[in-house]
Design an enzyme around this catalytic site. Sequence first.
Site, short mmCIF file in Angstrom:
data_model
loop_
_atom_site.label_atom_id
_atom_site.label_comp_id
_atom_site.label_asym_id
_atom_site.label_seq_id
_atom_site.Cartn_x
_atom_site.Cartn_y
_atom_site.Cartn_z
N ASN A 20 0.98 -1.53 -0.29
CA ASN A 20 -0.16 -0.01 0.05
C ASN A 20 0.97 1.24 -0.09
OD1 ASN A 20 -1.70 2.22 0.61
ND2 ASN A 20 -3.21 1.00 2.00
N VAL A 21 0.68 2.24 -1.16
CA VAL A 21 1.66 3.28 -1.50
C VAL A 21 1.67 4.40 -0.21
CG1 VAL A 21 2.37 3.22 -3.38
CG2 VAL A 21 0.42 4.66 -2.67
N SER B 271 -2.78 14.34 -13.45
CA SER B 271 -4.31 14.04 -14.30
C SER B 271 -4.53 15.68 -14.69
CB SER B 271 -5.47 13.64 -13.91
OG SER B 271 -6.78 13.90 -14.10
N TYR C 298 -9.51 15.62 -5.65
CA TYR C 298 -7.91 15.15 -6.59
C TYR C 298 -7.88 16.05 -7.19
CZ TYR C 298 -7.45 11.79 -10.74
OH TYR C 298 -6.91 10.44 -11.57
N ALA D 2 -6.50 18.25 -6.25
CA ALA D 2 -6.12 19.49 -4.62
C ALA D 2 -5.22 17.88 -5.26
CB ALA D 2 -6.39 19.55 -3.89
N LYS E 216 -3.95 15.95 -7.67
CA LYS E 216 -3.20 16.11 -8.38
C LYS E 216 -1.96 17.13 -8.78
CE LYS E 216 -4.23 11.78 -9.62
NZ LYS E 216 -2.72 10.89 -10.29
#
Length: 251
Positions: free
Chosen positions: A54-55, A132, A145, A147, A149
């Site tokens: 899990n990163v 993205s 999302y 924020a 990226k």
Amino acid sequence: MSLSIFITGGTSGIGKALAEYYLEQGHRVAVCGRDETKFSFLKTQENISYYQVNVVNRDEIYNAVYDFHQKGGLDLIVASAGVGFSRKTKIPDFQRSRDIVNINLLGVINTFEPAIEIMTKQKSGHLVAISSVASLCGFPGVSAYSAAKAGVNKLCEGYAVDLREYNIDVTTIAPGFVDTPLTKTNHHPMPFLTDIDVARDKIVKAIESKKAFFVFPFFFGVMLRFLSIIPRGLYLKMMKLFKFKYAKPKD
Ligand SMILES: NC(=O)c1ccc[n+]([C@@H]2O[C@H](COP(=O)([O-])OP(=O)(O)OC[C@H]3O[C@@H](n4cnc5c(N)ncnc54)[C@H](OP(=O)(O)O)[C@@H]3O)[C@@H](O)[C@H]2O)c1
């Protein structure tokens, strides 16, 4: 020349397409993810290893990258592991927002930490992050999302300057919508949806030419880059002209 390539999120979607391409080209590849069952598709291939990681867990990704490096080196690392919002909501889902920032931004920092340690010592290497187009503007309904990226973009931009003297290249890829398991569950419209093979070819080319920042598809990128540079008041006024399709509270 055969390269050693580590791909987080290499068991699905964009990461998987890159892993398959690099294996075909004769490179040594490692992929990681949380769910080992997603790896079964590659098990039969040679030159591939899988790490259950899990990163968000710094030690897990750190140890995995070092293990791969010790067994044969590290030339290129691609941080593709990520999750999104399948539903756009007016009121944020805060737990999902925290998960997204942890995986999509902290996960990239955790992934690049061992890679930068290794690459600064060997004075060579290439870091790639899959960001993205949503990083270019605050996307309605999926703010966290966007924020996370946008954080990835700035992180990589800074690393690119800092790591120049160590001969380390840094590439940020900002795709529009790509047809992968991640987008299959989206409830909202996806303009300019790109086929995975087309996306893979564009990403591979951008990595090979060591682009600093690469956005695709072209017209979606142009539109969003334009929206990202206009005065923010104007951006908000323009956004009011659009009727966004939000999910109902209990979809
Ligand atoms: N598809 C698109 O339209 C699109 C557009 C722009 C950007 N992106 C970005 O591209 C990247 C890849 O997306 P995709 O479409 O290929 O998604 P995908 O098909 O859902 O694949 C996501 C991959 O990430 C792994 N992953 C997720 N959370 C993880 C975690 N905490 N630790 C380790 N691995 C994790 C998944 O494996 P496990 O589930 O086993 O952990 C899987 O291998 C993401 O960063 C995404 O934000 C995608």
